[in-house]
Design an enzyme around this catalytic site. Structure first.
Site, mmCIF file in Angstrom:
data_model
loop_
_atom_site.group_PDB
_atom_site.id
_atom_site.type_symbol
_atom_site.label_atom_id
_atom_site.label_comp_id
_atom_site.label_asym_id
_atom_site.label_seq_id
_atom_site.Cartn_x
_atom_site.Cartn_y
_atom_site.Cartn_z
ATOM 1 N N CYS A 39 1.030 -0.901 -0.256
ATOM 2 C CA CYS A 39 0.025 -0.348 0.031
ATOM 3 C C CYS A 39 0.748 1.125 -0.408
ATOM 4 C CB CYS A 39 -1.033 -0.047 1.193
ATOM 5 S SG CYS A 39 -2.253 1.603 1.228
ATOM 6 N N GLY A 40 1.022 2.286 -1.371
ATOM 7 C CA GLY A 40 1.858 2.842 -0.810
ATOM 8 C C GLY A 40 1.180 3.977 -0.069
ATOM 9 N N HIS A 41 0.193 4.394 -0.275
ATOM 10 C CA HIS A 41 -0.579 5.275 0.614
ATOM 11 C C HIS A 41 -0.385 5.364 2.214
ATOM 12 C CE1 HIS A 41 -5.084 3.899 0.725
ATOM 13 N NE2 HIS A 41 -4.588 4.389 1.862
ATOM 14 N N ASP B 298 -9.782 3.740 -3.904
ATOM 15 C CA ASP B 298 -8.991 4.352 -2.963
ATOM 16 C C ASP B 298 -9.152 5.937 -2.998
ATOM 17 O OD1 ASP B 298 -6.634 5.120 -1.995
ATOM 18 O OD2 ASP B 298 -5.436 3.501 -3.302
ATOM 19 N N SER C 130 0.376 1.219 -4.919
ATOM 20 C CA SER C 130 1.054 0.127 -5.689
ATOM 21 C C SER C 130 0.305 -0.201 -7.192
ATOM 22 C CB SER C 130 0.413 -1.238 -4.797
ATOM 23 O OG SER C 130 -0.983 -1.597 -4.882
HETATM 24 O O1 LIG Z 1 -1.803 2.302 -2.040
HETATM 25 C C1 LIG Z 1 -1.856 1.417 -2.010
HETATM 26 O O2 LIG Z 1 -1.134 0.651 -3.213
HETATM 27 C C2 LIG Z 1 -3.243 1.199 -1.981
HETATM 28 N N1 LIG Z 1 -4.158 2.044 -1.714
HETATM 29 C C3 LIG Z 1 -5.753 1.142 -1.634
HETATM 30 C C4 LIG Z 1 -4.773 0.040 -2.740
HETATM 31 C C5 LIG Z 1 -3.582 0.208 -2.444
HETATM 32 O O3 LIG Z 1 -2.958 -0.999 -1.108
#
Ligand SMILES: O=C(O)[C@H]1NCC[C@@H]1O
Length: 309
Positions: A60-62, A276, A282
């Site tokens: 999870c990037g965020h 999201d 990701s």
């Molecule tokens: O930023 C992300 O990578 C995530 N946000 C929800 C879905 C991914 O896991």
């Protein structure tokens, strides 16, 4: 491994935290894991397990960006916290804990996060004050270097049976998609392939979101019910438990002028059709790898990814 263990032995905790009535459909979580096989062997400073409305995601990037800032502030708040035991101060390199390294010269702290997909290197800008304290710098962006990302399928045709279609697809019986990995596997598909006018992504309404939700859920079900597609496009060289379709990202050219040759708008539906709020981390990794594989992006070029949500 840790995700399988969490699911089999501790899933009641995730459900209590994430699902109704305490949580809700779009709730997301991160459980810190100070002791993992990589933190214990000095290859990472902190481990993390990500929670979704459906289970445990692999990247999870965020959440990584948020955690980077949170962890730096946690160290700054309390150097004597046992989690950061052994913290030292060096005039040469600024503060240094045995966990996070603070480089005073460039005002950046470096942290290696052990995510389920592997080690993610997070850079968190910080401000050092004259009294010796420090704090994450909220005026500068956190960034990270993630695990290797790659495209596994470009212009893959997915057949849609009449009985398992969605209204916007009309009479069409196939959809062309791309598939890529960025710490998790995503189908990346244009709004127009799903039968939606691209402009609907730039001025998103609740009915469109609901219709997109239905279309992506159906597409995911069709993909997952096809063993050949799964075997061909969900390949990870090292870990079989990363080989699952995590989300579907719907894209359209962005109406926002970012000053770059191309920028994209997108909505990511992941886990059990969670939406999201960000363009994802990701998913963006996967799309950068995809754009490179398609010859749309060269090394050193940048591209901006927006989310209308
Ligand atoms: O930023 C992300 O990578 C995530 N946000 C929800 C879905 C991914 O896991």
């Amino acid at each position: 491994m840790i995700r399988a263990l969490a699911r089999s032995n501790h899933d009641h905790i995730r459900r209590a935290l994430i699902c109704e009535p305490r949580g809700h459909r779009e709730m997301y979580g991160a459980v810190l894991r100070p002791h993992t096989e990589l933190t214990e062997t000095g290859k990472a400073e902190m481990g993390v397990l990500f929670l979704t409305n459906d289970g445990y995601s692999t990247m999870c990037g965020h959440a990584t960006l948020a955690l980077g800032r949170f962890l730096v502030d946690s160290v700054c708040d309390d150097w004597s916290d046992p989690m950061w035991a052994g913290s030292t101060f060096s005039t040469e390199h600024g503060h240094q804990s045995n966990q996070i390294t603070f480089y005073r010269e460039r005002g950046e702290a470096l942290l290696r996060l052990h995510a389920p997909c592997g080690v993610v290197r997070v850079t968190v800008p910080f401000v050092a004050y004259e009294d010796g304290s420090a704090r994450a710098d909220t005026k500068r962006p956190v960034s990270y270097l993630s695990v290797p990302s790659y495209a596994t399928g470009v212009s893959v045709v997915i057949e849609v049976a009449t009985s398992g279609s969605w209204p916007e697809l009309g009479q069409r019986r196939e959809v062309v998609v791309d598939i890529a990995y960025g710490g998790a596997f995503y189908i990346v598909v244009s709004a127009s392939q799903l039968g939606f006018p691209p402009a609907q992504l730039n001025s998103l309404t609740k009915p469109t979101l609901a219709a997109l939700n239905e279309a992506t859920k159906t597409l995911k079900r069709i993909f997952n019910s096809n063993a050949e597609l799964r075997a061909q496009y969900l390949q990870h060289a090292e870990h079989a438990d990363l080989q699952f379709l995590y989300g579907v990202i719907v894209t359209a050219p962005s109406a926002i002028d970012s000053g770059e040759a191309a920028s994209e708008n997108s909505i990511c539906f992941f886990a059990n059709e969670q939406v999201d709020r960000s363009p994802t981390g990701s998913g963006v990794q996967a799309r950068v790898a995809l754009a490179y594989a398609k010859g749309e992006l060269k090394l050193g070029e940048s591209r901006t990814y927006h989310s209308p949500v």
